[in-house]
Write a protein that holds these residues in place. Structure first.
Motif, mmCIF file in Angstrom:
data_model
loop_
_atom_site.group_PDB
_atom_site.id
_atom_site.type_symbol
_atom_site.label_atom_id
_atom_site.label_comp_id
_atom_site.label_asym_id
_atom_site.label_seq_id
_atom_site.Cartn_x
_atom_site.Cartn_y
_atom_site.Cartn_z
ATOM 1 N N THR A 97 5.877 2.553 -0.806
ATOM 2 C CA THR A 97 4.566 1.900 -0.720
ATOM 3 C C THR A 97 3.459 2.932 -0.957
ATOM 4 O OG1 THR A 97 5.538 0.467 0.917
ATOM 5 C CG2 THR A 97 3.175 0.387 0.766
ATOM 6 N N ARG A 101 1.014 3.089 -4.216
ATOM 7 C CA ARG A 101 -0.403 2.804 -3.930
ATOM 8 C C ARG A 101 -1.318 3.821 -4.621
ATOM 9 N NH1 ARG A 101 -1.007 1.459 1.944
ATOM 10 N NH2 ARG A 101 -0.114 -0.527 1.314
ATOM 11 N N TYR A 105 -0.556 0.368 -7.504
ATOM 12 C CA TYR A 105 0.478 -0.675 -7.517
ATOM 13 C C TYR A 105 0.994 -0.965 -6.109
ATOM 14 C CZ TYR A 105 0.361 -0.504 -12.548
ATOM 15 O OH TYR A 105 -0.069 -0.582 -13.835
ATOM 16 N N THR A 106 1.546 -2.174 -5.966
ATOM 17 C CA THR A 106 1.991 -2.627 -4.649
ATOM 18 C C THR A 106 3.501 -2.804 -4.634
ATOM 19 O OG1 THR A 106 -0.073 -3.812 -4.490
ATOM 20 C CG2 THR A 106 1.649 -4.480 -2.943
ATOM 21 N N ALA A 138 3.485 -7.273 -8.152
ATOM 22 C CA ALA A 138 4.115 -6.346 -7.192
ATOM 23 C C ALA A 138 5.422 -5.781 -7.766
ATOM 24 C CB ALA A 138 4.384 -7.082 -5.891
#
Ligand code: GLU
Length: 383
Positions: A97, A101, A105-106, A138
């Motif tokens: 994560t 980030r 991006y997720t 995502a």
């Protein structure tokens, strides 16, 4: 090493790619290999900027749990492993994560058990979740839900998990990142001159034993399970590249079609429909009907459905829609398919003529126990 091979050109146009990375590559032995995760996220983010999509099957939860708890023992029992997975999974997903980030991006965590894929309804629901995640932009990070998986129902390893979710993620290629350069003709640990296979055509389940290799000390797979995953991908019509996670810019090289690792071709005789793959390999039979020789010949020889008149016995407990095995009386399992009836209903209609089925069951219903469209012959499934 860098030349582009013609069969790999197909990789250049893959929009969505499923990547699997194993525990060895993700762990330093003392903890998570953060540099590896950062390098991977950095590369995937740049490729994502160019319009490619990724889902990542990532092992490493148990290895990370061990490192956090300074747990050195080998041969630990199941509940300890489940506990270590619960401890490690949090740091694993946080590493992804945080890294994604930084590039805007997720990451999205998906934990799956074998049982989730067993039921057609749940299976299709997970597919909808993947579709929604891709629509949201995502990057799904998938692992087995080790904390609640018990031995008998586990995926054999994350290589197999990757194979089973191909129809859910719908990628155009599978990339398996491991700690050796690819598939060798012989075990490179015992023969340093062993030749790296740059491509494998027409991979068959029976040939895979020849390339088997032991799993590393941290993960559960080995080369055998990577080839099994590639075999499933090839049946489902997509290529696989098995290569080293340690090569710089490895995903970019793969997607440029460069000759890195081993390229496993999709099978030449056309792809297996996703539903047939699910019936043959993903879901497990809940029961079995034993059929007479006439019914067995009609099923195997003439491509017919299974009718109630051919059923001589029933084993197990199943619901309408569940997968069941069809076994010839005194012989082998000849097919697997979805039952139109419950165990109790098959007991009531066994031996009856098709015209009597609805009146015996006092309802409007199908007349076949297993319709041909929902049946796979064992000889066709390669098992
Ligand atoms: N799911 C396990 C983990 O995250 C790894 C399984 C495997 O090595 O294939 O630790």
């Amino acid at each position: 090493m860098n030349k582009s091979s013609s069969s790999r050109k197909v990789l250049r146009s893959c929009r969505r790619v499923l990547i699997k990375i194993g525990s060895q590559a993700l762990s330093t032995g003392q903890g998570l290999n953060n540099r590896m995760i950062e390098r991977l996220c950095d590369e995937l983010s740049l490729l994502r900027d160019e319009g490619r999509e990724f889902a990542l099957v990532s092992s490493g939860a148990i290895a990370e749990g061990r490192a956090i708890m300074r747990f050195a023992e080998n041969g630990i029992n199941l509940s300890k492993k489940q506990a270590l997975a619960a401890i490690g999974q949090g740091s694993l997903i946080r590493a992804y994560t945080d890294s994604f980030r930084r590039y805007g991006y997720t990451a999205a965590q998906i934990l799956i058990t074998r049982e989730d894929l067993d039921d057609r309804h749940r299976y299709l629901n997970i597919r909808n979740t993947f579709t929604a995640l891709f629509e949201l932009g995502a990057i799904p990070i998938i692992n087995e839900n080790d904390t609640v998986s018990v031995d008998e129902i586990q995926f054999t390893d994350n290589d197999m998990l990757s194979a089973m979710i191909i129809p859910l993620v719908e990628p155009q290629a599978l990339v398996i990142l491991t700690d050796i350069d690819g598939v060798y003709a012989e075990d490179p640990r015992t023969n340093p001159d062993a030749q790296l296979l740059t491509e494998i055509r027409d991979l068959k389940a029976k040939d895979i034993k020849a390339h088997s290799g032991e799993a590393g000390s941290l993960g559960r797979g080995g080369m055998r399970s990577k080839l099994m995953a590639a075999y499933h991908a090839s049946m489902l019509g997509i290529p696989t590249v098995i290569t080293s996670a340690y090569k710089p810019q490895v995903i970019s090289s793969v997607l440029e079609g460069k000759e890195t690792g081993t390229f496993v071709h999709p099978r030449s005789r056309g792809r297996l429909p996703q539903k047939d793959h699910w019936i043959s390999y993903v879901t497990r039979p809940k029961g079995r009907v034993v059929v007479d020789h006439g019914a067995a010949a009609a099923i195997v020889g003439s491509g017919k459905s299974l009718l109630p008149c051919g059923v001589v016995d029933i084993e197990g407990t199943f619901k309408a829609g569940d997968p069941i095995e069809i076994k010839e009386d005194g012989g082998d399992v000849i097919a697997v398919g979805l039952s139109n009836f419950t165990t109790d209903e098959v007991f009531r209609i066994k031996g009856a003529n098709t015209s009597q089925v609805c009146s015996i069951l006092e309802k409007e219903c199908d007349e076949e126990v297993v319709h041909r469209n929902n049946m796979i012959l064992r000889k066709d499934s390669g098992q």
